[in-house]
Design a protein around this motif. Structure first.
Motif, PDB file in Angstrom:
ATOM      1  N   ILE A  11       0.840  -1.200   0.000  1.00  0.00           N
ATOM      2  CA  ILE A  11       0.000   0.000   0.000  1.00  0.00           C
ATOM      3  C   ILE A  11       0.876   1.250   0.000  1.00  0.00           C
ATOM      4  O   ILE A  11       0.633   2.191  -0.762  1.00  0.00           O
ATOM      5  CB  ILE A  11      -0.978  -0.017   1.192  1.00  0.00           C
ATOM      6  CG1 ILE A  11      -2.012  -1.130   0.989  1.00  0.00           C
ATOM      7  CG2 ILE A  11      -1.650   1.329   1.362  1.00  0.00           C
ATOM      8  CD1 ILE A  11      -2.899  -1.382   2.191  1.00  0.00           C
ATOM      9  N   PHE A  12       1.920   1.271   0.830  1.00  0.00           N
ATOM     10  CA  PHE A  12       2.833   2.419   0.832  1.00  0.00           C
ATOM     11  C   PHE A  12       3.474   2.610  -0.534  1.00  0.00           C
ATOM     12  O   PHE A  12       3.567   3.729  -1.037  1.00  0.00           O
ATOM     13  CB  PHE A  12       3.927   2.248   1.881  1.00  0.00           C
ATOM     14  CG  PHE A  12       3.496   2.593   3.280  1.00  0.00           C
ATOM     15  CD1 PHE A  12       2.535   3.560   3.527  1.00  0.00           C
ATOM     16  CD2 PHE A  12       4.067   1.955   4.359  1.00  0.00           C
ATOM     17  CE1 PHE A  12       2.141   3.877   4.808  1.00  0.00           C
ATOM     18  CE2 PHE A  12       3.693   2.262   5.653  1.00  0.00           C
ATOM     19  CZ  PHE A  12       2.721   3.225   5.877  1.00  0.00           C
ATOM     20  N   ALA A  13       3.939   1.526  -1.138  1.00  0.00           N
ATOM     21  CA  ALA A  13       4.579   1.624  -2.453  1.00  0.00           C
ATOM     22  C   ALA A  13       3.600   2.160  -3.502  1.00  0.00           C
ATOM     23  O   ALA A  13       3.956   3.007  -4.321  1.00  0.00           O
ATOM     24  CB  ALA A  13       5.115   0.260  -2.878  1.00  0.00           C
ATOM     25  N   ALA A  14       2.370   1.694  -3.464  1.00  0.00           N
ATOM     26  CA  ALA A  14       1.368   2.150  -4.430  1.00  0.00           C
ATOM     27  C   ALA A  14       1.022   3.620  -4.211  1.00  0.00           C
ATOM     28  O   ALA A  14       0.890   4.383  -5.173  1.00  0.00           O
ATOM     29  CB  ALA A  14       0.114   1.287  -4.324  1.00  0.00           C
ATOM     30  N   VAL A  15       0.885   4.034  -2.959  1.00  0.00           N
ATOM     31  CA  VAL A  15       0.545   5.433  -2.670  1.00  0.00           C
ATOM     32  C   VAL A  15       1.679   6.361  -3.103  1.00  0.00           C
ATOM     33  O   VAL A  15       1.442   7.413  -3.705  1.00  0.00           O
ATOM     34  CB  VAL A  15       0.205   5.618  -1.170  1.00  0.00           C
ATOM     35  CG1 VAL A  15       0.166   7.075  -0.775  1.00  0.00           C
ATOM     36  CG2 VAL A  15      -1.114   4.933  -0.846  1.00  0.00           C
ATOM     37  N   ILE A  16       2.913   5.977  -2.837  1.00  0.00           N
ATOM     38  CA  ILE A  16       4.057   6.804  -3.244  1.00  0.00           C
ATOM     39  C   ILE A  16       4.143   6.878  -4.755  1.00  0.00           C
ATOM     40  O   ILE A  16       4.342   7.962  -5.333  1.00  0.00           O
ATOM     41  CB  ILE A  16       5.357   6.259  -2.619  1.00  0.00           C
ATOM     42  CG1 ILE A  16       5.344   6.514  -1.118  1.00  0.00           C
ATOM     43  CG2 ILE A  16       6.581   6.897  -3.271  1.00  0.00           C
ATOM     44  CD1 ILE A  16       6.460   5.832  -0.365  1.00  0.00           C
ATOM     45  N   THR A  46       2.946  13.721 -19.246  1.00  0.00           N
ATOM     46  CA  THR A  46       1.566  13.363 -18.916  1.00  0.00           C
ATOM     47  C   THR A  46       1.349  11.861 -19.088  1.00  0.00           C
ATOM     48  O   THR A  46       0.751  11.211 -18.219  1.00  0.00           O
ATOM     49  CB  THR A  46       0.575  14.150 -19.784  1.00  0.00           C
ATOM     50  OG1 THR A  46       0.806  15.547 -19.591  1.00  0.00           O
ATOM     51  CG2 THR A  46      -0.858  13.826 -19.428  1.00  0.00           C
ATOM     52  N   ILE A  47       1.845  11.313 -20.188  1.00  0.00           N
ATOM     53  CA  ILE A  47       1.736   9.865 -20.409  1.00  0.00           C
ATOM     54  C   ILE A  47       2.479   9.106 -19.314  1.00  0.00           C
ATOM     55  O   ILE A  47       1.986   8.104 -18.780  1.00  0.00           O
ATOM     56  CB  ILE A  47       2.288   9.491 -21.813  1.00  0.00           C
ATOM     57  CG1 ILE A  47       1.476  10.175 -22.910  1.00  0.00           C
ATOM     58  CG2 ILE A  47       2.330   7.995 -22.010  1.00  0.00           C
ATOM     59  CD1 ILE A  47       0.034   9.749 -22.978  1.00  0.00           C
ATOM     60  N   LEU A  48       3.663   9.586 -18.962  1.00  0.00           N
ATOM     61  CA  LEU A  48       4.444   8.950 -17.902  1.00  0.00           C
ATOM     62  C   LEU A  48       3.696   8.994 -16.569  1.00  0.00           C
ATOM     63  O   LEU A  48       3.627   7.995 -15.846  1.00  0.00           O
ATOM     64  CB  LEU A  48       5.798   9.652 -17.761  1.00  0.00           C
ATOM     65  CG  LEU A  48       6.707   9.138 -16.663  1.00  0.00           C
ATOM     66  CD1 LEU A  48       7.200   7.733 -16.977  1.00  0.00           C
ATOM     67  CD2 LEU A  48       7.879  10.076 -16.475  1.00  0.00           C
ATOM     68  N   GLY A  49       3.121  10.148 -16.235  1.00  0.00           N
ATOM     69  CA  GLY A  49       2.379  10.283 -14.985  1.00  0.00           C
ATOM     70  C   GLY A  49       1.180   9.353 -14.918  1.00  0.00           C
ATOM     71  O   GLY A  49       0.949   8.690 -13.904  1.00  0.00           O
ATOM     72  N   TRP A  50       0.413   9.293 -16.004  1.00  0.00           N
ATOM     73  CA  TRP A  50      -0.744   8.389 -16.030  1.00  0.00           C
ATOM     74  C   TRP A  50      -0.296   6.932 -15.959  1.00  0.00           C
ATOM     75  O   TRP A  50      -0.960   6.106 -15.321  1.00  0.00           O
ATOM     76  CB  TRP A  50      -1.613   8.638 -17.258  1.00  0.00           C
ATOM     77  CG  TRP A  50      -2.519   9.812 -17.069  1.00  0.00           C
ATOM     78  CD1 TRP A  50      -2.460  11.011 -17.711  1.00  0.00           C
ATOM     79  CD2 TRP A  50      -3.613   9.907 -16.152  1.00  0.00           C
ATOM     80  NE1 TRP A  50      -3.438  11.854 -17.244  1.00  0.00           N
ATOM     81  CE2 TRP A  50      -4.165  11.200 -16.288  1.00  0.00           C
ATOM     82  CE3 TRP A  50      -4.166   9.052 -15.218  1.00  0.00           C
ATOM     83  CZ2 TRP A  50      -5.246  11.632 -15.538  1.00  0.00           C
ATOM     84  CZ3 TRP A  50      -5.252   9.489 -14.467  1.00  0.00           C
ATOM     85  CH2 TRP A  50      -5.780  10.759 -14.630  1.00  0.00           C
ATOM     86  N   LEU A  55       0.081   1.922 -12.872  1.00  0.00           N
ATOM     87  CA  LEU A  55       0.924   0.936 -12.204  1.00  0.00           C
ATOM     88  C   LEU A  55       0.661   0.888 -10.701  1.00  0.00           C
ATOM     89  O   LEU A  55       0.679  -0.190 -10.095  1.00  0.00           O
ATOM     90  CB  LEU A  55       2.397   1.236 -12.469  1.00  0.00           C
ATOM     91  CG  LEU A  55       2.901   0.901 -13.862  1.00  0.00           C
ATOM     92  CD1 LEU A  55       4.332   1.376 -14.035  1.00  0.00           C
ATOM     93  CD2 LEU A  55       2.802  -0.587 -14.124  1.00  0.00           C
ATOM     94  N   ALA A  56       0.392   2.030 -10.104  1.00  0.00           N
ATOM     95  CA  ALA A  56       0.060   2.051  -8.674  1.00  0.00           C
ATOM     96  C   ALA A  56      -1.229   1.285  -8.405  1.00  0.00           C
ATOM     97  O   ALA A  56      -1.326   0.540  -7.427  1.00  0.00           O
ATOM     98  CB  ALA A  56      -0.050   3.497  -8.193  1.00  0.00           C
ATOM     99  N   ALA A  57      -2.215   1.472  -9.289  1.00  0.00           N
ATOM    100  CA  ALA A  57      -3.471   0.728  -9.127  1.00  0.00           C
ATOM    101  C   ALA A  57      -3.222  -0.772  -9.270  1.00  0.00           C
ATOM    102  O   ALA A  57      -3.764  -1.572  -8.495  1.00  0.00           O
ATOM    103  CB  ALA A  57      -4.495   1.207 -10.157  1.00  0.00           C
TER     104      ALA A  57
END
Length: 148
Positions: A11-16, A46-50, A55-57
């Motif tokens: 969860i921490f890794a995904a949130v970060i 923008t593509i990188l951020g999305w 990946l976090a999801a």
């Protein structure tokens, strides 16, 4: 609540990861997007951020329940230290010594994160990587990065 606690590392890794992705998306919003055929300076970030948000999801969805948190073993600690040293060495040597020595040193240090990698193999890998980077960035792209 115990289910969440057992997945706390994931969860921490995904949130970060999601937080960094959202920050990139917000910062890229200050730049022109452009189109797919004529990309502006905000398109790739923008593509990188999305991609990071997606990946976090996926990290949250695929996280698995583990037992109690484990202490880092000797091999994990070695890996963390050598990879961190590789980043630091690159940052401290790129301007003073140039691209080829700094990449060689960084790859050598990163390769030593694995106990089974011999220093000579890491040095050869580092030299090969540095030469390929010099060919790509200096000759191919014409960037003004000093080699030595």
């Amino acid at each position: 609540m115990r289910f969440v606690f057992n997945r706390l590392e994931d969860i921490f890794a995904a949130v970060i990861t999601a937080g960094i992705g959202i920050f990139i998306i917000l910062e890229a919003g200050n730049y022109r997007m452009g189109t797919l055929t004529s990309m502006g300076p905000g398109y790739f970030p923008t593509i990188l951020g999305w991609s990071m948000v997606v990946l976090a999801a996926l990290m949250l969805i695929t996280s698995r329940v583990t037992g109690a948190p484990q202490m880092a073993g000797r091999d994990q600690l070695r890996g963390m230290l050598f990879v961190a040293a590789a980043f630091g060495a690159f940052a401290l040597t790129i301007e003073r010594f140039g691209m080829i020595p700094s990449i060689t040193l960084s790859v050598l240090l990163a390769s030593l994160a694995n106990e089974r990698t011999k220093p000579l193999v890491g040095l050869i890998l580092g030299l090969g990587t540095a030469i390929v980077c010099a060919l790509i960035f200096r000759l191919g792209l014409g960037l003004q990065i000093k080699a030595f």
